[in-house]
Design an enzyme around this catalytic site. Structure first.
Site, PDB file in Angstrom:
ATOM      1  N   SER A  23     -22.434  94.456  36.817  1.00  0.00           N
ATOM      2  CA  SER A  23     -22.774  93.320  37.154  1.00  0.00           C
ATOM      3  C   SER A  23     -23.882  92.511  35.657  1.00  0.00           C
ATOM      4  O   SER A  23     -24.475  91.654  35.901  1.00  0.00           O
ATOM      5  CB  SER A  23     -24.137  93.714  38.137  1.00  0.00           C
ATOM      6  OG  SER A  23     -25.371  94.408  38.135  1.00  0.00           O
ATOM      7  N   HIS A 156     -29.661  50.157  56.024  1.00  0.00           N
ATOM      8  CA  HIS A 156     -29.307  49.931  56.523  1.00  0.00           C
ATOM      9  C   HIS A 156     -28.175  49.701  54.703  1.00  0.00           C
ATOM     10  O   HIS A 156     -26.566  49.536  55.032  1.00  0.00           O
ATOM     11  CB  HIS A 156     -28.226  49.661  57.473  1.00  0.00           C
ATOM     12  CG  HIS A 156     -28.790  50.089  58.432  1.00  0.00           C
ATOM     13  ND1 HIS A 156     -28.282  51.030  59.714  1.00  0.00           N
ATOM     14  CD2 HIS A 156     -30.111  49.163  59.216  1.00  0.00           C
ATOM     15  CE1 HIS A 156     -29.419  50.971  60.621  1.00  0.00           C
ATOM     16  NE2 HIS A 156     -30.333  50.356  60.340  1.00  0.00           N
ATOM     17  N   SER A 277     -16.230  55.190  28.914  1.00  0.00           N
ATOM     18  CA  SER A 277     -15.063  55.468  29.406  1.00  0.00           C
ATOM     19  C   SER A 277     -13.975  55.532  28.316  1.00  0.00           C
ATOM     20  O   SER A 277     -14.130  55.165  26.977  1.00  0.00           O
ATOM     21  CB  SER A 277     -14.385  54.164  30.090  1.00  0.00           C
ATOM     22  OG  SER A 277     -13.383  54.176  30.241  1.00  0.00           O
ATOM     23  N   LYS A 283     -17.013  49.546  28.715  1.00  0.00           N
ATOM     24  CA  LYS A 283     -17.464  50.826  30.723  1.00  0.00           C
ATOM     25  C   LYS A 283     -18.770  51.294  30.051  1.00  0.00           C
ATOM     26  O   LYS A 283     -18.874  51.384  29.243  1.00  0.00           O
ATOM     27  CB  LYS A 283     -16.878  51.605  30.761  1.00  0.00           C
ATOM     28  CG  LYS A 283     -15.609  51.510  31.464  1.00  0.00           C
ATOM     29  CD  LYS A 283     -16.373  50.590  33.231  1.00  0.00           C
ATOM     30  CE  LYS A 283     -16.935  50.998  33.700  1.00  0.00           C
ATOM     31  NZ  LYS A 283     -15.673  52.051  34.376  1.00  0.00           N
ATOM     32  N   GLU A 290     -25.136  59.892  38.639  1.00  0.00           N
ATOM     33  CA  GLU A 290     -23.771  61.081  39.621  1.00  0.00           C
ATOM     34  C   GLU A 290     -23.639  62.371  39.241  1.00  0.00           C
ATOM     35  O   GLU A 290     -23.071  63.177  40.733  1.00  0.00           O
ATOM     36  CB  GLU A 290     -22.460  60.350  38.623  1.00  0.00           C
ATOM     37  CG  GLU A 290     -22.146  58.923  39.053  1.00  0.00           C
ATOM     38  CD  GLU A 290     -20.972  58.159  38.405  1.00  0.00           C
ATOM     39  OE1 GLU A 290     -20.878  57.140  38.289  1.00  0.00           O
ATOM     40  OE2 GLU A 290     -20.934  58.807  37.783  1.00  0.00           O
ATOM     41  N   GLN A 322     -25.437  91.925  45.162  1.00  0.00           N
ATOM     42  CA  GLN A 322     -25.169  92.011  43.843  1.00  0.00           C
ATOM     43  C   GLN A 322     -25.253  90.855  43.780  1.00  0.00           C
ATOM     44  O   GLN A 322     -25.821  89.785  42.416  1.00  0.00           O
ATOM     45  CB  GLN A 322     -24.613  93.144  43.264  1.00  0.00           C
ATOM     46  CG  GLN A 322     -23.982  93.346  41.796  1.00  0.00           C
ATOM     47  CD  GLN A 322     -23.621  93.774  41.480  1.00  0.00           C
ATOM     48  OE1 GLN A 322     -23.840  95.537  41.074  1.00  0.00           O
ATOM     49  NE2 GLN A 322     -22.340  93.654  40.717  1.00  0.00           N
TER      50      GLN A 322
HETATM   51  N1  ARG Z   1     -26.884  95.822  40.158  1.00  0.00           N
HETATM   52  C1  ARG Z   1     -26.730  95.989  41.036  1.00  0.00           C
HETATM   53  C2  ARG Z   1     -27.627  94.784  42.345  1.00  0.00           C
HETATM   54  O1  ARG Z   1     -27.586  93.492  41.650  1.00  0.00           O
HETATM   55  C3  ARG Z   1     -27.899  97.442  41.581  1.00  0.00           C
HETATM   56  C4  ARG Z   1     -28.882  97.748  42.301  1.00  0.00           C
HETATM   57  C5  ARG Z   1     -27.181  98.653  42.630  1.00  0.00           C
HETATM   58  N2  ARG Z   1     -28.089  99.818  43.106  1.00  0.00           N
HETATM   59  C6  ARG Z   1     -26.768 100.656  43.935  1.00  0.00           C
HETATM   60  N3  ARG Z   1     -26.926 101.661  44.666  1.00  0.00           N
HETATM   61  N4  ARG Z   1     -25.674 100.475  43.636  1.00  0.00           N
HETATM   62  O2  ARG Z   1     -27.074  94.749  43.490  1.00  0.00           O
END
Ligand code: ARG
Length: 467
Positions: A23, A156, A277, A283, A290, A322
């Site tokens: 992560s 409307h 455009s 344009k 948008e 996560q």
């Molecule tokens: N990267 C993990 C998360 O974002 C952190 C916690 C991980 N805990 C574990 N028991 N693997 O949730």
């Protein structure tokens, strides 16, 4: 890189699994908060006599060094480090040696990630409210400036009654004011400490969690460790506040997109806030508005995304959690950027006041309700007045005449209860000036609304500065 949990394993992690489970590529955004949480945890460990004061000092100095590495971009953040919690601990251990291994006493990454995300939320709420209050200030100022500008009001998307442009703008300012309250309430809910939950059951050590909370500027301590590490409801609240805000932004965008069209011609976008455009040289497109409207799709999806991740999870922590950060970061970034860009769009564009006024004044039947109210004042039940004026409207459309141009004789053909000089009393200006009851579109009311908005803005800014 050796895993912090490697002891139990005989084989290294499959590279595909490593890439799939990491992560750090996105939670590196929590780095500063993770360090802040660790600094507080050191103090907790010293107070619990799990660290000697000298050791505590060394760890603090080490963590400060890690913070400097983060600031200068020299903190290693590669994916074999798994997540930001591991990355910070590894960097610290490199600086202070085996002593770094003591930092994780009584603490799990489950506690850490829940804490870091709450600290991040405080930051995200501040950012959103900062951008939102600025947009409200722009809208309020424009509302005051345009309190007498006339335009047709719509239901409307059909012309309905005359209104002031100031009233239209101030409507959005009130919506965003409630949105800012929503963000502040979301933070109020999140303002509590998960750290000290020991992964799920609590800790064997005597931690002064109140002190930890105080050090992190958090109001209270979460009383149930399972709840603390497994729920993400406070993020749902944040995502809901973001979704409602983006919905309001999207409606405002829709109005502006319509107004920028040749059909309406109510605004002229600033060149710096419009796009062209690649094919059609003439344009000038409202892409900014948008995109704000389109991004509502993403921000709504983030709310439902997190709810869906949460709905089937048994207690306590599961790795599914996560995924929460994608939703939270994306909504926070999107809503803040949209609020900022919208403020710029509004402050730079020009209102085509004459066109707006003309659209209201030249409309044949925009004053129909005012005409029915003339009869009401003469004692005619509104339902009957409605019926009579309906016929007058039909006549005007047939003849191509405005209601306010009808002679007394013409009006009296429909009812002799129309008093002399009725049509002279009918005008777009008179119509908006007559809307004096609280909530109405009169310039005087718009002025009052802006006063209320200014007061509310002061309160919100004060609350946000104290987060
Ligand atoms: N990267 C993990 C998360 O974002 C952190 C916690 C991980 N805990 C574990 N028991 N693997 O949730």
């Amino acid at each position: 890189m050796k895993k912090t949990w490697g002891g139990r394993f005989k084989k290294p992690t499959d590279p595909q699994v490593e890439a799939f489970t990491e992560s750090i590529s996105f939670d590196h955004r929590l780095a500063a908060f993770d360090i802040e949480g660790s600094l507080a945890h050191v103090q907790t460990l010293v107070k619990a006599k799990l660290l000697k004061p000298q050791e505590g000092k060394k760890l603090v100095a080490g963590l400060q060094k890690v913070r400097r590495m983060l600031e200068t971009g020299s903190l290693p953040l590669d994916s074999s480090l798994e997540d930001i919690h591991t990355a910070v601990e590894k960097a610290l251990t490199k600086i202070v040696g085996p002593l770094g291994g003591k930092l994780h006493t009584g603490r799990s990454r489950n506690d850490q990630v829940a804490t870091d995300l709450r600290l991040y939320l405080r930051h995200a709420v501040k950012e959103a409210v900062g951008a939102g209050t600025n947009l409200i200030a722009v809208l309020a100022q424009l509302a005051l400036q345009e309190k007498e500008t006339l335009m047709p009001g719509y239901t409307h998307l059909q012309r309905a009654m005359p209104i002031t442009l100031g009233h239209h703008l101030s409507a959005y300012a009130f919506m965003f004011t409630r949105d800012m309250e929503r963000f502040l309430t979301a933070w109020d809910m999140a303002n509590a400490l998960p750290l000290g939950s020991g992964a799920l059951a609590g800790t064997n050590h005597s931690f002064d969690r109140k002190l930890t909370a105080k050090k992190l500027g958090l109001k209270s301590v979460l009383e149930n460790s399972l709840d603390a590490v497994s729920d993400r409801d406070v993020y749902v609240d944040f995502l809901a506040a973001a979704a409602v805000t983006q919905m309001h932004l999207s409606r405002l965008s829709e109005d502006l997109i319509l107004w920028a069209s040749s059909e309406f011609g109510f605004i002229e976008m600033d060149d710096a806030f419009a796009t062209g455009s690649s094919l059609m040289p003439q344009k000038k497109n409202p892409d900014v508005a948008e995109l704000v409207r389109g991004k509502a799709g993403r921000v709504f999806a983030n709310l439902f995304g997190l709810l869906t991740v949460l709905k089937g999870l048994p207690l306590a922590y599961n790795r599914d959690l996560q995924e929460d950060k994608h939703f939270v970061f994306d909504s926070a970034d999107t809503v803040t950027a949209s609020l900022k860009t919208m403020a710029g769009f509004l402050s730079s564009m020009k209102f085509q006041r004459e066109k707006m006024g003309r659209a209201a004044d030249r409309d044949l039947t925009l004053l129909a309700t005012d005409l029915a109210d003339v009869l009401v004042k003469e004692g005619v039940p509104f339902r009957l007045g409605h019926e009579i004026v309906g016929r007058v409207v039909h006549y005007c459309l047939e003849k191509g005449k405005r209601l306010q141009d009808l002679t007394d004789a013409e009006l009296n053909k429909f009812s002799d209860l129309f008093p002399k000089g009725t049509s002279q009393q009918l005008s777009v200006v008179h119509s908006v000036n007559a809307k004096q009851t609280v909530g109405g579109t009169s310039p005087r009311n718009v002025e009052k609304q802006v006063k209320t908005l200014t007061m509310e803005l002061g309160k919100i800014r004060k609350k946000a500065s104290q987060l």
